[in-house]
Design an enzyme around this catalytic site. Structure first.
Site, short mmCIF file in Angstrom:
data_model
loop_
_atom_site.label_atom_id
_atom_site.label_comp_id
_atom_site.label_asym_id
_atom_site.label_seq_id
_atom_site.Cartn_x
_atom_site.Cartn_y
_atom_site.Cartn_z
N PHE A 1 4.78 2.10 10.27
CA PHE A 1 4.28 2.24 9.58
C PHE A 1 5.22 3.58 8.07
O PHE A 1 6.13 3.34 8.36
CB PHE A 1 3.10 2.82 10.08
CG PHE A 1 1.84 1.78 10.66
CD1 PHE A 1 2.03 0.78 10.76
CD2 PHE A 1 0.42 2.60 11.12
CE1 PHE A 1 1.34 -0.07 11.17
CE2 PHE A 1 -0.08 1.74 12.02
CZ PHE A 1 -0.28 0.95 11.23
N SER A 2 3.90 4.03 7.88
CA SER A 2 4.20 5.29 6.57
C SER A 2 5.03 6.57 7.60
O SER A 2 5.21 6.39 8.44
CB SER A 2 3.45 5.82 6.14
OG SER A 2 2.49 5.03 5.63
N ARG B 1 1.13 9.43 12.53
CA ARG B 1 1.97 9.21 12.32
C ARG B 1 2.74 9.83 11.01
O ARG B 1 1.51 11.08 10.75
CB ARG B 1 0.87 8.33 11.79
CG ARG B 1 -0.69 8.39 11.67
CD ARG B 1 -0.95 6.82 11.03
NE ARG B 1 -2.31 7.04 10.64
CZ ARG B 1 -3.76 6.88 11.75
NH1 ARG B 1 -3.74 6.70 13.02
NH2 ARG B 1 -5.19 6.78 10.78
N ASN C 1 0.98 -1.21 0.37
CA ASN C 1 0.00 0.09 -0.31
C ASN C 1 1.29 1.66 0.51
O ASN C 1 1.43 1.40 -1.01
CB ASN C 1 -1.23 -0.38 1.25
CG ASN C 1 -0.76 0.40 2.46
OD1 ASN C 1 -0.33 -1.17 3.13
ND2 ASN C 1 -0.19 0.66 2.96
N ASP C 2 1.02 2.24 0.98
CA ASP C 2 1.20 3.47 0.36
C ASP C 2 2.56 3.75 0.18
O ASP C 2 3.60 2.44 1.25
CB ASP C 2 1.37 4.74 2.24
CG ASP C 2 -0.44 4.43 2.53
OD1 ASP C 2 -1.34 3.78 2.11
OD2 ASP C 2 -0.21 4.97 3.95
N GLU D 1 -3.80 11.56 6.73
CA GLU D 1 -2.92 10.93 6.72
C GLU D 1 -2.09 11.06 6.01
O GLU D 1 -2.82 12.25 4.71
CB GLU D 1 -3.08 9.15 6.07
CG GLU D 1 -4.33 8.63 7.14
CD GLU D 1 -4.19 7.32 6.91
OE1 GLU D 1 -4.14 6.22 7.77
OE2 GLU D 1 -4.69 6.82 5.62
N GLN E 1 4.59 0.64 2.01
CA GLN E 1 4.27 -0.38 3.31
C GLN E 1 3.89 -1.63 2.61
O GLN E 1 3.28 -1.53 1.38
CB GLN E 1 3.06 0.35 3.30
CG GLN E 1 2.75 1.26 4.47
CD GLN E 1 3.50 0.82 5.62
OE1 GLN E 1 2.48 0.90 6.63
NE2 GLN E 1 4.32 1.22 6.17
#
Length: 507
Positions: free
Chosen positions: A82-83, A153, A25-26, A208, A42
């Site tokens: 995480f990102s 985040r 993903n990201d 986000e 991700q």
């Protein structure tokens, strides 16, 4: 694209990056260093759904051909990775390298697991590499910024050099509060609070993956704007995930928006079209830009998916793809400053070992009568670049049929009475895997001198549309049958005109 496609299926794209296996993903940690572009993302190394979040890694010399590398930063029993972002610490402010061998530093969100003393928190941590991104070491002093929050985040870090001083700036989000939070640091390890922006404009979901950068307007270095990007899920203009932007000023302390339409957490659906949207489709999310790109270019890439159905897309052995890389500029159009987006063109990569298909197909200017005109089979295909220019004139609707066969088709249409461009994937193929996938996206697009210019990139599972030289974009996934490769032009009544048509990649 990836280096192997042994686990490919009919939807494995040719020109869009996918991991060889498993979930993606990201995009994260986009950085250019020593002649190489690094794309981190991700990634679940162990499965085809979201989980075990780690940073996958791919490298490229040209942003078109990607080589997958081993997992860069792996999750463990204490944290998911995480990102975040990555920078080339050229002055070795962090002390992780040397003046002669400055480090790459990744700034990521530690999502702490129940096994951690910080269970339930999200805080910002560092990892560094002194071998050009081949291996990464987590900083012993992690986390470096902890607000005691469960939803803090996605740090994007850049070097600021202005009237307020010279230092690193981090923009991250308090996701549930719909706030972008800014900090500064001299060494990437000790951070001082600067300011908070938001909530504003679209707040129908969590915020986000922010980004903050300065761009000249129409190429004039004496006239610049700062761009704050905030991705939103759900609550996007087309439903589900999307990216929005604000234009304004940044003085090294606070970002001040000049394009805020609504403030606070109120949701006014009637004003959605007034907000700044990076893309008006359903499948362009978590878009962020590369750090340290050559010549000051602002190059962005997004996750070509949507959280509403992203875990269910009908792919085999892999799931999730990146968009094409886009260069973002600012220009004055219609009396206001707007972003213009141009995709880096994989079809210009002649001589790079790619099979780009048959010679270009073209049509000269001609009337566009009512009905459908099918393009010859040799110019059709599932991987194409289409450049089309129309003068809609007296026609009510003009456009193209894409990835068509029988009743299956994706319809790109311009309705003259409303000045709206739409992409309809309700009959695009496999749409049954989620109730919200069959959809119609639309964006207002003003004609320029009576004309509509379109550049369309088709890949095996996607359509990316750039209208009026990137003034507006629509990005959607599609999952048609392999036989659905026809391209057609259409008008609903006489009076329109085709100015030009060029197709590359067919055959």
């Amino acid at each position: 694209m990836t280096t192997t496609t042994a686990l490919g299926c009919q939807y494995r794209p040719q020109h869009h990056y996918t991991a060889d296996r498993n979930w993606l993903n990201d995009p994260n940690g986009l950085v250019y260093a020593n002649g190489t572009y690094h794309l981190f993302y991700q990634h679940n190394p162990s499965g085809n759904g979201w989980g075990n979040m780690s940073w996958g890694h791919a490298t490229s010399a040209d942003l078109l051909h990607w080589d997958e590398q081993p997992v860069a930063i792996a999750c463990d029993d204490q944290e998911a990775i995480f990102s975040g972002s990555a920078v080339l610490d050229g002055a070795n402010t962090s002390g992780f390298g040397t003046p002669d061998n400055p480090p790459l530093v990744a700034i990521y969100t530690s999502a702490y697991s129940p096994a951690s003393p910080l269970s339930g928190r999200q805080a910002q941590s560092l990892a560094y590499s002194t071998d050009n991104g081949a291996t990464w070491i987590k900083h012993a002093g992690n986390p470096v910024l902890d607000r005691g929050s469960a939803d803090f985040r996605d740090p994007k870090v850049f070097w600021y050099d202005g009237a307020a001083g010279s230092y690193w700036v981090m923009v991250a989000v308090e996701a549930m509060d719909r706030e972008a939070v800014l900090y500064k640091s001299a060494d990437l390890k000790a951070w001082e609070y600067l300011s908070t922006f938001g909530p504003a404009n679209a707040t129908g979901g969590v915020w986000e993956c922010p980004d903050l950068f300065e761009l000249p307007v129409d190429g004039n270095p004496g006239n610049t704007k700062w761009v704050l990007v905030v991705n939103l899920n759900p609550g996007g203009i087309a439903g589900g995930s999307a990216g929005q932007y604000f234009l304004g000023t940044f003085d090294g302390v606070a970002f001040v928006s000049e394009t805020t339409v609504t403030e606070g957490l109120q949701k006014d659906e009637s004003r959605m079209a007034e907000y700044g949207w990076l893309d008006w489709g359903r499948d362009y999310y978590a878009a962020v830009s590369f750090s340290n790109a050559p010549d000051g270019r602002r190059l962005m890439i997004g996750w070509m998916n949507n959280w509403e159905y992203g875990a269910l897309t009908p792919t085999d052995g892999w799931r999730g793809a990146m968009s094409l890389v886009r260069e973002v500029r600012l220009a004055v159009r219609g009396g206001r400053v707007v972003p213009m987006q141009t995709a880096l063109d994989p079809f210009e990569s002649v001589g790079a070992g790619r099979n780009l298909g048959a010679s270009p197909y073209s049509e000269a200017a001609r009337p566009l009568p009512a009905g459908t005109h099918w393009i010859p089979a040799e110019a059709s295909g599932d991987v194409l670049r289409i450049d089309a220019e129309f003068e809609p004139g007296a026609a009510g609707e003009v456009g193209l049929l894409l990835r068509a066969s029988g009743a299956e088709r994706t319809v790109l249409a311009y309705r003259c009475a409303t000045g709206v461009l739409s992409l309809d994937r309700t009959a695009s193929g496999n749409t049954d895997f989620h109730e919200s996938f069959a959809s119609l996206e639309s964006v207002p697009v003003p004609l320029e001198n009576g004309r509509l210019r379109l550049r369309i990139f088709l890949d095996r599972c996607s359509v990316e549309v750039f209208a009026q030289d990137g003034l507006a974009t629509i990005t959607d996934q599609v999952f048609p049958a392999e036989s659905s490769t026809q391209v057609g032009l259409f008008a609903d009544r006489d009076g329109g005109r085709l100015v030009s048509l060029a197709i590359v990649g067919g055959g």
